[in-house]
Design an enzyme around this catalytic site. Structure first.
Site, PDB file in Angstrom:
ATOM      1  N   SER A 118       0.838  -1.195   0.000  1.00  0.00           N
ATOM      2  CA  SER A 118       0.000   0.000   0.000  1.00  0.00           C
ATOM      3  C   SER A 118       0.878   1.253   0.000  1.00  0.00           C
ATOM      4  O   SER A 118       1.754   1.379  -0.858  1.00  0.00           O
ATOM      5  CB  SER A 118      -0.965  -0.043   1.193  1.00  0.00           C
ATOM      6  OG  SER A 118      -1.997   0.897   1.036  1.00  0.00           O
TER       7      SER A 118
ATOM      8  N   ASP B 208     -10.462  -3.430  -5.319  1.00  0.00           N
ATOM      9  CA  ASP B 208      -9.985  -2.466  -4.316  1.00  0.00           C
ATOM     10  C   ASP B 208     -10.957  -1.294  -4.163  1.00  0.00           C
ATOM     11  O   ASP B 208     -11.196  -0.535  -5.098  1.00  0.00           O
ATOM     12  CB  ASP B 208      -8.608  -1.934  -4.733  1.00  0.00           C
ATOM     13  CG  ASP B 208      -7.837  -1.327  -3.574  1.00  0.00           C
ATOM     14  OD1 ASP B 208      -8.476  -0.847  -2.622  1.00  0.00           O
ATOM     15  OD2 ASP B 208      -6.589  -1.347  -3.618  1.00  0.00           O
TER      16      ASP B 208
ATOM     17  N   HIS C  87      -8.442  -4.676  -1.275  1.00  0.00           N
ATOM     18  CA  HIS C  87      -7.135  -4.112  -0.970  1.00  0.00           C
ATOM     19  C   HIS C  87      -6.359  -4.987   0.015  1.00  0.00           C
ATOM     20  O   HIS C  87      -6.864  -5.345   1.080  1.00  0.00           O
ATOM     21  CB  HIS C  87      -7.319  -2.711  -0.380  1.00  0.00           C
ATOM     22  CG  HIS C  87      -6.042  -1.958  -0.187  1.00  0.00           C
ATOM     23  ND1 HIS C  87      -5.247  -1.563  -1.244  1.00  0.00           N
ATOM     24  CD2 HIS C  87      -5.409  -1.534   0.942  1.00  0.00           C
ATOM     25  CE1 HIS C  87      -4.191  -0.911  -0.774  1.00  0.00           C
ATOM     26  NE2 HIS C  87      -4.267  -0.886   0.540  1.00  0.00           N
TER      27      HIS C  87
END
Length: 337
Positions: free
Chosen positions: A113, A233, A318
């Site tokens: 991330s 996501d 995600h």
């Protein structure tokens, strides 16, 4: 007779060994080390990170793995993912990596991330010791244009969300203290973003007249850049930021279509690109149509033209890695020094 047979057996053994060595050269005993930068809400040695590092060591026995930290105390390290000056944090990490003897000859890197764009910033600004392959999972390379919902009791996330969704996101305090504000790129307030943002505008070389050629040179030294997008996501908005995609700046977002896809070519005619039109006022501009790419502001186009940008996807939300990480780590990490 017995001595002659023994000598012949020895010669035969040496011949077979030398033939095998020529046909199958042995790998160097040294495995290239790996650096990991965790994502938002995590810490350098959380149970999940420790488990992931253990699985990497199963894939690549003998590998040295370092997990980046801003603070050795786990709770403070987690908080540093929400609150802090990103430029100062990356400077701190550059010193950290330079102080580790096992990394002095270079390393591969994985960014989870926001850790992905932070590692990219390290490559562009420092890269000493150098990164060989950089793998980023669900990273916000072109920033975010919204902040997802937070847990009810997640105070630091709530502060970041309120700032991002209010007019204060581009204030000086937010831009030097709230991590997510430092990569918040609002296409409807693009000029404000350009003037106020200190971090993302810098690593993307977006400000005319202030572009740093060192960033492009350093970034282009990567062996491979592996960009991983999560197909479902809803945390990273837009999710295409993981592939250097972004929402179009409104005055440049015409024509617009609702819920459709269009296929075109990059400006040089070299490769087909896909543009996703999400709604009347949201259009995603893919990597190869970004000014950052066409002008090669950070060396991304140079990497891509060499065939060294790899676009991958993992099915799911995600950071739902599943087994998606394994073939990428097998292929792009743990090589011989």
């Amino acid at each position: 007779m017995a001595g002659t047979c023994a000598r012949m057996a020895l010669l035969l053994l040496l011949y077979c060994f030398s033939s095998f060595a020529l046909a199958s050269p042995l790998k160097s005993g040294k495995v290239r080390p790996l650096v990991i930068w965790h994502g938002l809400g995590d810490s350098h040695s959380s149970p999940g990170m420790l488990e992931f590092m253990s699985m990497i060591k199963d894939v690549h026995p003998g590998i040295f793995v370092h997990s980046v930290y801003i603070d050795k105390e786990l709770d403070n390290d987690r908080k540093a993912g929400f609150m802090g000056n990103v430029d100062i944090q990356i400077d701190f990490v550059a010193d950290q990596l330079a102080s580790i003897p096992e990394l002095e000859n270079g390393f591969d890197a994985i960014g989870f991330s926001q850790g992905g764009q932070f590692l990219r910033a390290y490559v562009e600004r420092y890269n000493a010791p150098p990164v060989n392959n950089l793998i980023t999972f669900g990273s916000q390379h072109m920033g975010i244009s919204d902040v997802p919902l937070c847990g009810r009791f997640d105070v630091f996330c709530q502060i970041a969300r309120r700032a991002a969704r209010s007019g204060t996101v581009y204030g000086e305090w937010a831009q030097t203290n709230i991590v997510q504000a430092q990569y918040f790129r609002d296409p409807k307030r693009y000029e404000t973003y350009l003037g106020a943002n200190h971090f993302l505008t810098s690593i993307n070389n977006e400000r005319p007249g202030e572009r740093n050629a060192t960033y492009a040179r350093n970034f282009a030294t990567l062996n491979k850049l592996v960009l991983v997008l999560f197909t479902e996501d809803s945390t990273v908005v837009p999710k295409e930021s993981a592939w250097f995609g972004s929402e179009a700046i409104p005055e440049n977002a015409s024509p617009r279509h609702t819920g459709s896809w269009s296929v075109g070519q990059a400006p040089d005619g070299s490769q087909e690109v896909i543009v996703q039109h999400l709604s009347e006022d949201r259009e995603i501009i893919p990597m190869r149509l970004q000014p950052l790419y066409t002008g090669d502001w950070i060396g991304l186009k140079q990497l891509d033209k060499r065939g060294d940008v790899v676009l991958e996807s993992c099915v799911g939300e995600h950071m739902q890695l599943g087994d998606c990480w394994k073939p990428l780590v097998e292929k792009f990490a743990g090589g011989s020094l």
